[in-house]
Every structure is written in C-alpha cells, then in structure tokens.
Design a protein around this motif. Structure first.
Motif, short mmCIF file in Angstrom:
data_model
loop_
_atom_site.label_atom_id
_atom_site.label_comp_id
_atom_site.label_asym_id
_atom_site.label_seq_id
_atom_site.Cartn_x
_atom_site.Cartn_y
_atom_site.Cartn_z
N GLY A 1 0.84 -1.20 0.00
CA GLY A 1 0.00 0.00 0.00
C GLY A 1 0.87 1.24 0.00
O GLY A 1 2.10 1.17 0.13
N MET A 2 0.19 2.36 -0.15
CA MET A 2 0.91 3.63 -0.31
C MET A 2 1.69 4.05 0.93
O MET A 2 1.43 3.60 2.04
CB MET A 2 -0.11 4.73 -0.60
N MET A 3 2.63 4.97 0.70
CA MET A 3 3.32 5.64 1.81
C MET A 3 2.25 6.22 2.73
O MET A 3 1.30 6.85 2.26
CB MET A 3 4.13 6.85 1.30
N GLU B 1 15.06 -3.77 -3.65
CA GLU B 1 13.78 -4.08 -3.00
C GLU B 1 13.29 -5.47 -3.41
O GLU B 1 12.87 -6.27 -2.58
CB GLU B 1 12.78 -3.00 -3.43
N GLY C 1 7.88 -1.38 0.86
CA GLY C 1 7.79 0.03 0.49
C GLY C 1 6.62 0.23 -0.45
O GLY C 1 6.21 -0.71 -1.15
N ARG D 1 10.85 10.70 2.12
CA ARG D 1 10.24 10.08 0.94
C ARG D 1 10.70 10.80 -0.32
O ARG D 1 10.14 11.84 -0.68
CB ARG D 1 8.71 10.16 1.05
N LEU E 1 10.24 10.38 -3.40
CA LEU E 1 9.28 10.61 -4.49
C LEU E 1 8.36 11.79 -4.20
O LEU E 1 7.67 12.28 -5.10
CB LEU E 1 8.45 9.35 -4.74
#
Ligand code: S3P
Length: 192
Positions: A26-28, A78, A96, A135, A137
C-alpha cells in the motif's frame, strides 16, 4: 445470535492457521510499518521491513539510495530483499509503497505470500506523510498531487492483493482490528 469474535480470539485462530508470510502493501502513509510490527508482535512472528533491510545493507537511508543510485537500483534491491525474506519462513513483512511496480515482485508476492493491501484515502495518506523528509518521491513542488497521482497509478497493482483492508479508520486500534479480521476471514473463507 451472531457471535462477534474479538481480536484476541481471532489471533489465537490465526496463530494456528498461518504458515505463509503475510505481506503488507500500500501507499506511503498507509500504516504498513506500524500495523505490521503490531500484527507480528500479536502473532508472535518476526517482523521485517523491506526499506529498513535495504538501508541496513546499503548503509544508507532510502533518500540517499535514490539520489546516488536512482530509483531503478532501489527497486532491484527491493525485489531481492523481498525475495530473501519470503524464503525465511512465516513472518510479517512491510514493503515500500512502490514494491509492486516491479512485475517480478508482484508475481512473487501473489504466489508465495498472503498479500494485504492497506487501503487508505488520499487525505489520510497526505496527513501522515506531509511532514516527512524521508520520501524521495515526494520531493516535488506539489507533493500532495504527486501522492494522488502515484495512488491512481498503483491502484490496479494493489488491487491484486489477496486481501484489502481499509485503514485510517480513526484510531490505530481500529486499524489493527480491521487487519486481524481481514486476515482471519481470508484464512477461514469456507467456514466463516
Ligand atoms: C516508496 C515508498 C517508501 C520507500 C521509497 C519509495 C514508494 O516506503 O520505499 O521512498 O515508491 O512509494 P513507504 O511506503 O514505507 O513510505
């Protein structure tokens, strides 16, 4: 009368039934690390966090790995890290947020794990990550827009998880209860 089982009862059932790694995707900001560590503690299983393992091996924080070697190298590390931990027995693993962008990682997780998507809405995610400096990104002029774009791009990947659990329900306890319930129901599909 329908008996509503409490998390504690479900945990005992899970301890007996679980023989496959549980992987949170899932998302950050979805709560993978916190909820993963809590679930692992309750199940008496090891907890592994792929970002932490990558950082330990590289001796660098994720931001520096992105800056010095690029995202593609990070994804490679990863992929290898997730493959390694999947081979280390039953555990709870937090990945991640972009792990599933590697088709190989996605295929591996579909085959060799119980993959759970922690699905939180954009406002919850943004609230949790807006002050984060870790983060890479989100280091853009409009990080909230970037977060929303990444979520939209990745939804069809997360949707391939075996289980979807909504998080950001108002308290960490509610989120952990929802996670335990989702996992229990998945493992007892035919009997619940
Ligand atoms: C990323 C999420 C981060 C980390 C890296 C890339 C992503 O992990 O792996 O910054 O692509 O969404 P969290 O989801 O734990 O923040």
């Amino acid at each position: 009368m329908v008996q509503v089982k409490k998390s504690q009862d479900l945990i005992s059932g899970l301890k007996e039934a679980l023989s496959t790694p549980v992987v949170l995707v899932g998302m950050m900001g979805a709560g993978k690390s916190y909820l993963g560590a809590t679930l692992a503690r309750q199940l008496g299983l090891p907890f592994r966090d792929s970002d932490k393992l990558i950082e330990e091996k590289a001796g660098l924080p994720v931001t520096d790995i992105f800056a010095d070697f690029g995202e593609a190298k990070f994804r490679e590390a990863e992929r290898n890290t997730i493959k390694d931990v999947l081979g280390q027995g039953t555990s709870v693993i937090a990945t991640g947020g972009g792990a599933l962008t590697s088709p190989e990682t996605l295929a591996l997780l579909k085959k060799d794990s119980i993959m759970i998507w922690l699905d939180a809405d954009i406002e919850t995610l943004w609230q949790r990550v807006q002050k984060s400096q870790t983060r890479p990104l989100l280091k853009t002029d409009d990080p909230k827009d970037r977060l929303a774009t990444l979520l939209a791009e990745r939804k069809n990947l997360y949707n391939q998880a075996h289980i979807t659990v909504k998080t950001g329900l108002g308290s960490q306890q509610k989120d952990i209860d929802a996670l335990i319930k989702g996992l229990y129901e998945f493992l007892n599909k035919d009997t619940v």
